[in-house]
Scaffold this motif. Structure first.
Motif, PDB file in Angstrom:
ATOM      1  N   GLU A 158       1.777  -7.642   2.641  1.00  0.00           N
ATOM      2  CA  GLU A 158       2.958  -8.507   2.747  1.00  0.00           C
ATOM      3  C   GLU A 158       4.178  -7.835   2.126  1.00  0.00           C
ATOM      4  OE1 GLU A 158       2.266 -12.120   0.639  1.00  0.00           O
ATOM      5  OE2 GLU A 158       0.759 -12.827   2.044  1.00  0.00           O
ATOM      6  N   TRP A 159       5.303  -8.034   2.795  1.00  0.00           N
ATOM      7  CA  TRP A 159       6.607  -7.649   2.269  1.00  0.00           C
ATOM      8  C   TRP A 159       7.501  -8.870   2.394  1.00  0.00           C
ATOM      9  CZ3 TRP A 159       3.694  -4.807   5.620  1.00  0.00           C
ATOM     10  CH2 TRP A 159       3.380  -3.490   5.270  1.00  0.00           C
ATOM     11  N   HIS A 160       8.225  -9.206   1.339  1.00  0.00           N
ATOM     12  CA  HIS A 160       9.140 -10.352   1.364  1.00  0.00           C
ATOM     13  C   HIS A 160      10.431  -9.963   0.650  1.00  0.00           C
ATOM     14  CE1 HIS A 160       5.982 -13.050   2.745  1.00  0.00           C
ATOM     15  NE2 HIS A 160       5.200 -12.516   1.825  1.00  0.00           N
ATOM     16  N   GLN A 202      13.537 -12.621   4.787  1.00  0.00           N
ATOM     17  CA  GLN A 202      12.728 -11.750   5.638  1.00  0.00           C
ATOM     18  C   GLN A 202      11.298 -11.661   5.114  1.00  0.00           C
ATOM     19  OE1 GLN A 202      13.764  -7.591   5.673  1.00  0.00           O
ATOM     20  NE2 GLN A 202      12.793  -7.254   7.650  1.00  0.00           N
ATOM     21  N   SER A 203      10.339 -11.815   6.025  1.00  0.00           N
ATOM     22  CA  SER A 203       8.922 -11.672   5.682  1.00  0.00           C
ATOM     23  C   SER A 203       8.225 -10.831   6.740  1.00  0.00           C
ATOM     24  CB  SER A 203       8.233 -13.038   5.636  1.00  0.00           C
ATOM     25  OG  SER A 203       8.730 -13.807   4.579  1.00  0.00           O
ATOM     26  N   GLU A 249       4.124  -9.680   7.481  1.00  0.00           N
ATOM     27  CA  GLU A 249       2.723  -9.788   7.070  1.00  0.00           C
ATOM     28  C   GLU A 249       1.864  -9.152   8.158  1.00  0.00           C
ATOM     29  OE1 GLU A 249       2.212 -13.987   6.628  1.00  0.00           O
ATOM     30  OE2 GLU A 249       3.649 -14.108   4.990  1.00  0.00           O
ATOM     31  N   TYR A 280      13.745  -3.792   6.080  1.00  0.00           N
ATOM     32  CA  TYR A 280      13.309  -4.212   4.745  1.00  0.00           C
ATOM     33  C   TYR A 280      13.564  -3.090   3.738  1.00  0.00           C
ATOM     34  CZ  TYR A 280      10.124  -5.064   0.879  1.00  0.00           C
ATOM     35  OH  TYR A 280       9.594  -5.215  -0.373  1.00  0.00           O
TER      36      TYR A 280
END
Length: 100
Positions: free
Chosen positions: A37-39, A43-44, A46, A91
């Motif tokens: 996961e990147w948040h 913005q997300s 998964e 990101y």
């Protein structure tokens, strides 16, 4: 989670260029799978692999609008992979990572 599940997630992450961005949070799933996961703000991103090998992915843009939603796939189609790569690079730029 099995070594095969982790290995498949690593292959998927390499395929979508995740090695070019800051490391994700890794989350073990109750099903025996694993998810990256990147948040950042709205913005997300998964990407995960279930214990049976099925891939799932979700990504939203900077406004929180979903741009990728896929489940129970054995591979990530090129169009979805391109959107995931684009999201990961965005990101990385936003959080000051590599994003090359």
């Amino acid at each position: 989670m099995s070594a095969e599940t982790v290995a498949k997630l690593i292959r998927v992450l390499i395929d979508v260029g995740a090695y070019k961005v800051p490391a994700p949070s890794l989350v073990p799933l109750p099903s025996g799978g694993v998810q990256a996961e990147w948040h950042f703000l709205e913005q997300s991103i998964e990407i995960g692999v279930e214990a049976g090998g099925e891939i799932f992915a979700y990504a939203s843009d900077v406004d929180g609008v979903s741009v990728v939603e896929m489940e129970d796939a054995w591979f990530i189609p090129n169009d979805q992979a391109a959107l995931l790569k684009q999201g990961l690079l965005l990101y990385a730029r936003r959080v000051g990572g590599r994003g090359e």
